[in-house]
Design a protein around this motif. Structure first.
Motif, PDB file in Angstrom:
ATOM      1  N   GLY A   1      -7.647  17.574  38.403  1.00  0.00           N
ATOM      2  CA  GLY A   1      -7.635  18.940  37.883  1.00  0.00           C
ATOM      3  C   GLY A   1      -6.248  19.381  37.459  1.00  0.00           C
ATOM      4  N   ILE A   2      -5.237  19.035  38.247  1.00  0.00           N
ATOM      5  CA  ILE A   2      -3.857  19.397  37.905  1.00  0.00           C
ATOM      6  C   ILE A   2      -3.424  18.704  36.620  1.00  0.00           C
ATOM      7  CG2 ILE A   2      -1.450  19.197  38.634  1.00  0.00           C
ATOM      8  CD1 ILE A   2      -2.465  19.487  41.537  1.00  0.00           C
ATOM      9  N   SER A   3      -3.747  17.428  36.497  1.00  0.00           N
ATOM     10  CA  SER A   3      -3.335  16.677  35.310  1.00  0.00           C
ATOM     11  C   SER A   3      -4.008  17.214  34.052  1.00  0.00           C
ATOM     12  CB  SER A   3      -3.667  15.191  35.486  1.00  0.00           C
ATOM     13  OG  SER A   3      -5.069  14.978  35.517  1.00  0.00           O
ATOM     14  N   LYS A   4      -5.184  17.838  34.192  1.00  0.00           N
ATOM     15  CA  LYS A   4      -5.900  18.382  33.045  1.00  0.00           C
ATOM     16  C   LYS A   4      -5.454  19.800  32.698  1.00  0.00           C
ATOM     17  CE  LYS A   4     -10.359  16.010  32.691  1.00  0.00           C
ATOM     18  NZ  LYS A   4     -11.828  16.235  32.637  1.00  0.00           N
TER      19      LYS A   4
ATOM     20  N   PHE B   1       2.105  28.425  32.091  1.00  0.00           N
ATOM     21  CA  PHE B   1       1.087  28.437  33.139  1.00  0.00           C
ATOM     22  C   PHE B   1      -0.172  27.712  32.668  1.00  0.00           C
ATOM     23  CE2 PHE B   1      -2.363  30.563  35.568  1.00  0.00           C
ATOM     24  CZ  PHE B   1      -1.940  30.226  36.848  1.00  0.00           C
ATOM     25  N   PHE B   2      -0.590  27.972  31.404  1.00  0.00           N
ATOM     26  CA  PHE B   2      -1.739  27.273  30.828  1.00  0.00           C
ATOM     27  C   PHE B   2      -1.206  26.066  30.053  1.00  0.00           C
ATOM     28  CE2 PHE B   2      -3.141  31.660  31.323  1.00  0.00           C
ATOM     29  CZ  PHE B   2      -4.350  31.492  31.981  1.00  0.00           C
ATOM     30  N   ALA B   3      -0.750  25.076  30.818  1.00  0.00           N
ATOM     31  CA  ALA B   3      -0.019  23.959  30.208  1.00  0.00           C
ATOM     32  C   ALA B   3      -0.879  22.737  29.947  1.00  0.00           C
ATOM     33  CB  ALA B   3       1.154  23.570  31.112  1.00  0.00           C
ATOM     34  N   GLY B   4      -2.165  22.850  30.132  1.00  0.00           N
ATOM     35  CA  GLY B   4      -3.027  21.706  29.867  1.00  0.00           C
ATOM     36  C   GLY B   4      -3.035  21.334  28.401  1.00  0.00           C
ATOM     37  N   GLU B   5      -3.603  20.204  28.090  1.00  0.00           N
ATOM     38  CA  GLU B   5      -3.609  19.700  26.713  1.00  0.00           C
ATOM     39  C   GLU B   5      -4.236  20.686  25.743  1.00  0.00           C
ATOM     40  OE1 GLU B   5      -5.350  15.865  24.178  1.00  0.00           O
ATOM     41  OE2 GLU B   5      -5.591  15.977  26.367  1.00  0.00           O
ATOM     42  N   HIS B   6      -5.264  21.418  26.187  1.00  0.00           N
ATOM     43  CA  HIS B   6      -5.971  22.354  25.325  1.00  0.00           C
ATOM     44  C   HIS B   6      -5.824  23.795  25.809  1.00  0.00           C
ATOM     45  CE1 HIS B   6      -7.733  18.908  23.328  1.00  0.00           C
ATOM     46  NE2 HIS B   6      -8.164  18.458  24.493  1.00  0.00           N
ATOM     47  N   GLY B   7      -4.747  24.086  26.529  1.00  0.00           N
ATOM     48  CA  GLY B   7      -4.482  25.450  26.961  1.00  0.00           C
ATOM     49  C   GLY B   7      -5.564  26.000  27.873  1.00  0.00           C
ATOM     50  N   ILE B   8      -6.023  27.214  27.533  1.00  0.00           N
ATOM     51  CA  ILE B   8      -7.055  27.848  28.349  1.00  0.00           C
ATOM     52  C   ILE B   8      -8.338  27.011  28.342  1.00  0.00           C
ATOM     53  CG2 ILE B   8      -8.538  29.880  28.563  1.00  0.00           C
ATOM     54  CD1 ILE B   8      -6.257  31.574  27.547  1.00  0.00           C
ATOM     55  N   GLY B   9      -8.589  26.288  27.256  1.00  0.00           N
ATOM     56  CA  GLY B   9      -9.761  25.412  27.201  1.00  0.00           C
ATOM     57  C   GLY B   9      -9.743  24.369  28.297  1.00  0.00           C
ATOM     58  N   SER B  10      -8.556  23.838  28.599  1.00  0.00           N
ATOM     59  CA  SER B  10      -8.437  22.861  29.687  1.00  0.00           C
ATOM     60  C   SER B  10      -8.740  23.507  31.025  1.00  0.00           C
ATOM     61  CB  SER B  10      -7.028  22.270  29.691  1.00  0.00           C
ATOM     62  OG  SER B  10      -6.781  21.535  28.515  1.00  0.00           O
ATOM     63  N   THR B  11      -8.349  24.781  31.172  1.00  0.00           N
ATOM     64  CA  THR B  11      -8.647  25.508  32.412  1.00  0.00           C
ATOM     65  C   THR B  11     -10.155  25.656  32.582  1.00  0.00           C
ATOM     66  OG1 THR B  11      -6.599  26.760  32.084  1.00  0.00           O
ATOM     67  CG2 THR B  11      -8.144  27.585  33.739  1.00  0.00           C
TER      68      THR B  11
ATOM     69  N   LEU C   1     -13.210  23.818  35.529  1.00  0.00           N
ATOM     70  CA  LEU C   1     -14.059  24.582  36.440  1.00  0.00           C
ATOM     71  C   LEU C   1     -15.120  23.719  37.107  1.00  0.00           C
ATOM     72  CD1 LEU C   1     -14.540  27.922  34.470  1.00  0.00           C
ATOM     73  CD2 LEU C   1     -13.272  27.585  36.605  1.00  0.00           C
ATOM     74  N   GLN C   2     -15.627  22.712  36.388  1.00  0.00           N
ATOM     75  CA  GLN C   2     -16.635  21.845  37.001  1.00  0.00           C
ATOM     76  C   GLN C   2     -16.051  21.064  38.175  1.00  0.00           C
ATOM     77  OE1 GLN C   2     -17.550  18.299  34.510  1.00  0.00           O
ATOM     78  NE2 GLN C   2     -16.379  19.376  32.955  1.00  0.00           N
ATOM     79  N   LEU C   3     -14.781  20.637  38.060  1.00  0.00           N
ATOM     80  CA  LEU C   3     -14.118  19.957  39.172  1.00  0.00           C
ATOM     81  C   LEU C   3     -13.909  20.917  40.334  1.00  0.00           C
ATOM     82  CD1 LEU C   3     -11.398  18.003  37.153  1.00  0.00           C
ATOM     83  CD2 LEU C   3     -13.515  17.069  38.111  1.00  0.00           C
ATOM     84  N   VAL C   4     -13.577  22.151  39.990  1.00  0.00           N
ATOM     85  CA  VAL C   4     -13.345  23.166  41.016  1.00  0.00           C
ATOM     86  C   VAL C   4     -14.633  23.462  41.776  1.00  0.00           C
ATOM     87  CG1 VAL C   4     -12.741  25.587  41.375  1.00  0.00           C
ATOM     88  CG2 VAL C   4     -11.384  24.184  39.820  1.00  0.00           C
ATOM     89  N   MET C   5     -15.738  23.644  41.058  1.00  0.00           N
ATOM     90  CA  MET C   5     -17.005  23.942  41.712  1.00  0.00           C
ATOM     91  C   MET C   5     -17.476  22.764  42.561  1.00  0.00           C
ATOM     92  SD  MET C   5     -17.576  27.036  40.937  1.00  0.00           S
ATOM     93  CE  MET C   5     -19.287  27.540  41.088  1.00  0.00           C
ATOM     94  N   PHE C   6     -17.210  21.541  42.098  1.00  0.00           N
ATOM     95  CA  PHE C   6     -17.548  20.366  42.900  1.00  0.00           C
ATOM     96  C   PHE C   6     -16.817  20.397  44.236  1.00  0.00           C
ATOM     97  CE2 PHE C   6     -16.591  16.011  44.279  1.00  0.00           C
ATOM     98  CZ  PHE C   6     -17.870  15.514  44.422  1.00  0.00           C
ATOM     99  N   ALA C   7     -15.565  20.875  44.214  1.00  0.00           N
ATOM    100  CA  ALA C   7     -14.785  20.934  45.450  1.00  0.00           C
ATOM    101  C   ALA C   7     -15.397  21.899  46.458  1.00  0.00           C
ATOM    102  CB  ALA C   7     -13.346  21.350  45.137  1.00  0.00           C
ATOM    103  N   PHE C   8     -16.118  22.925  45.967  1.00  0.00           N
ATOM    104  CA  PHE C   8     -16.691  23.935  46.862  1.00  0.00           C
ATOM    105  C   PHE C   8     -18.100  23.583  47.335  1.00  0.00           C
ATOM    106  CE2 PHE C   8     -13.740  27.060  44.673  1.00  0.00           C
ATOM    107  CZ  PHE C   8     -12.885  27.148  45.756  1.00  0.00           C
TER     108      PHE C   8
ATOM    109  N   PHE D   1       1.769  14.642  38.431  1.00  0.00           N
ATOM    110  CA  PHE D   1       0.497  14.307  39.073  1.00  0.00           C
ATOM    111  C   PHE D   1      -0.365  13.475  38.131  1.00  0.00           C
ATOM    112  CE2 PHE D   1       1.904  18.035  41.375  1.00  0.00           C
ATOM    113  CZ  PHE D   1       1.637  17.694  42.692  1.00  0.00           C
ATOM    114  N   GLN D   2      -1.142  12.579  38.721  1.00  0.00           N
ATOM    115  CA  GLN D   2      -1.999  11.683  37.951  1.00  0.00           C
ATOM    116  C   GLN D   2      -3.431  11.763  38.470  1.00  0.00           C
ATOM    117  OE1 GLN D   2      -0.928   9.982  35.302  1.00  0.00           O
ATOM    118  NE2 GLN D   2       1.160  10.753  35.609  1.00  0.00           N
ATOM    119  N   PRO D   3      -4.429  11.601  37.574  1.00  0.00           N
ATOM    120  CA  PRO D   3      -5.822  11.562  38.032  1.00  0.00           C
ATOM    121  C   PRO D   3      -6.040  10.419  39.020  1.00  0.00           C
ATOM    122  CG  PRO D   3      -5.702  11.750  35.638  1.00  0.00           C
ATOM    123  CD  PRO D   3      -4.312  11.466  36.115  1.00  0.00           C
ATOM    124  N   GLY D   4      -6.821  10.688  40.041  1.00  0.00           N
ATOM    125  CA  GLY D   4      -7.116   9.649  41.027  1.00  0.00           C
ATOM    126  C   GLY D   4      -6.093   9.524  42.126  1.00  0.00           C
ATOM    127  N   VAL D   5      -4.993  10.273  42.017  1.00  0.00           N
ATOM    128  CA  VAL D   5      -3.948  10.250  43.047  1.00  0.00           C
ATOM    129  C   VAL D   5      -3.951  11.595  43.758  1.00  0.00           C
ATOM    130  CG1 VAL D   5      -1.484  10.023  43.535  1.00  0.00           C
ATOM    131  CG2 VAL D   5      -2.547   8.640  41.728  1.00  0.00           C
TER     132      VAL D   5
END
Length: 484
Positions: free
Chosen positions: A59-62, A215-225, A229-236, A287-291
């Motif tokens: 999620g961080i890397s994205k 703050f919205f530093a992902g590859e696609h800005g707010i779109g990456s945020t 969300l699907q990763l975030v909801m999986f965590a919950f 940060f890297q995915p999978g780490v």
């Protein structure tokens, strides 16, 4: 392990001895053995799992630092879901929980589908988590993954059959390890930021939250945020497990509301607080995915032992999730059986009030994970994880719909008012439903998550066919009559 003695008094929906209400759970035959200490830690542990310890790295890397905002917004939605569940639990605390409410407020097929879907969710989750636990064990010992998976499955199965109290104790200590790890990380990061010790002391700064591309530093800005969300909801996923404990809590009217009301600070501390601290010490670009972000932070600090610590914590998190799966699957199968929507033999309890046949059947299916580990040790986790998110979110959708329908009936005077009303009423639940709908759309856009949506209609079709077959056998059965 207890002997397989069956309490014949509890084959129906009513307990034979109404006077045993203090010992049995809501007339269901369960023992009210879970105390406030255990319920609180089950509630805390349900919100902390491998989704945070491992999944946050992806999620961080994205999404960059904006992942913090994603966790905060999703956390608010989770709070609405839990308060909706709390309102229903105080109206009628039952172990069947979601499927019982679906049966009452939506219809018999909804109860059937919810019970079997939540059961499948935990079977799949149990397989993925025991697979993950077996993988973590290879960090210390060069032993076959399938052997570790087999040992873990047998131990947790035995613990769940001994008594619900032992399940509660295991969850208490599993959760304690996770909480201690996160609090320890937060304190270490706070010390680095204020005192400047360790290898990261010279570069640590809260400005990392906005200076490395914004703050919205992902590859696609707010779109990456949004995509995160699907990763975030999986965590919950599994935060709703506290609802399944209602029939076995010593004092549900007091304990469950307290546990649910801790959701905001749990998310604020364990997710938002932990990520703020970690991303202040380590720039998000490292940060890297999978780490695990926890491992990356320890390495940046120059604390090599951190990798071993985090490996132990994620092992604990995986075993905790598998333990919860063993617990909830047996209860769901028994609830379905008591309502005529599952095989009658699933109603059987041990003398200590644990669902013998349902837990055994579920554990046997979880052993499929052992076979998967034997056949494909390198790819086992990926083979079985895709369905978990969508099936887990189905329980949340049902909770929200049931709360809306219950509140409308209660406001009309058709049902008694709950003593624990959800703030925002039906509007908060409608907002949460819309949010979940948006997450499902995001899953459809993401090619890696899309397979979950392919699985859902196939599972729904299978459920529909099974339901029609059961109804054809007993068309006048109470299991197929809509409750008023």
């Amino acid at each position: 392990m207890t002997s397989a003695q069956v309490d014949q008094q509890h084959d129906g929906n009513q307990a034979a001895d109404p006077g045993a209400a203090g010992e049995a759970g809501s007339g269901e035959g369960y023992h009210r053995a879970l105390g406030a200490r255990q319920i609180q830690m089950i509630a805390i542990g349900g919100a902390i799992g491998t989704g945070l310890f491992l999944g946050a790295g992806k999620g961080i890397s994205k999404a960059g630092p904006s992942l913090i905002l994603a966790y905060a917004i999703a956390g608010l939605v989770i709070f609405f879901i839990m308060r909706a569940l709390g309102e229903l639990l105080m109206y009628r605390p039952v172990s069947g929980s979601f499927s019982e409410y679906a049966r009452e407020f939506i219809g018999p097929f909804a109860g059937f589908a919810t019970g079997w879907t939540y059961w499948l969710f935990w079977v799949v989750t149990g397989i993925t988590e025991v697979t993950a636990a077996a993988t973590y064990m290879t960090y210390w010992w060069d032993i076959p993954q399938w052997l570790s998976a087999l040992v873990f499955t047998i131990i947790l199965y035995g613990a769940n059959l001994i008594s619900v109290k032992l399940f509660g104790e295991l969850e208490f200590w599993f959760s304690m390890v996770k909480v201690t790890a996160i609090v320890g990380m937060i304190l270490i990061c706070a010390g680095i930021l204020t005192l400047g010790f360790s290898d990261a002391g010279d570069t640590a700064s809260v400005t990392h939250l906005w200076s490395d591309g914004g703050f919205f530093a992902g590859e696609h800005g707010i779109g990456s945020t949004l995509m995160s969300l699907q990763l975030v909801m999986f965590a919950f996923l599994a935060v709703e497990l506290v609802g399944v404990t209602a029939g076995e809590s010593k004092d549900p009217e007091t304990v469950l509301p307290k546990a649910i009301n801790t959701v905001p600070w749990r998310i604020a501390v364990f997710y938002v607080g932990a990520l703020i601290m970690i991303l202040s010490v380590v720039p998000w670009t490292e940060f890297q995915p999978g780490v695990s972000p926890f491992v990356a932070a320890f390495e940046k600090m120059g604390l090599g032992i951190g990798a071993a610590i985090v490996n132990f914590v994620v092992l604990t998190a995986a075993l905790s999730s598998c333990n919860s799966g063993m617990y909830s699957t047996g209860r769901m199968l028994r609830d379905l059986a008591l309502n005529g929507q599952g095989p009658r033999l699933f109603t059987r309890l041990t003398k200590n009030g644990t669902p013998l046949v349902g837990t055994t059947f579920s554990a046997a299916l979880m052993l499929v994970g052992v076979w998967i580990n034997y056949q494909w040790p390198g790819d086992a986790f990926d083979y079985v994880v895709s369905f978990a998110t969508i099936s887990g979110m189905w329980a949340w959708i049902v909770i929200l719909i049931c709360q809306i329908r219950y509140r409308l009936k209660a406001d009309r005077g058709e049902l008694p008012q709950s003593t624990f009303k959800a703030p925002g009423g039906i509007w908060a639940s409608l907002f949460a439903l819309a949010f979940i709908g948006m997450v499902v759309v995001m899953m459809g856009i993401d090619k890696d998550a899309r397979v979950s949506l392919y699985c859902a209609p196939l599972w729904g079709l299978l459920l529909a066919v099974a339901y029609l077959v059961l109804k054809a056998r007993d068309p006048q059965g109470a299991a197929f009559a809509k409750r008023s």
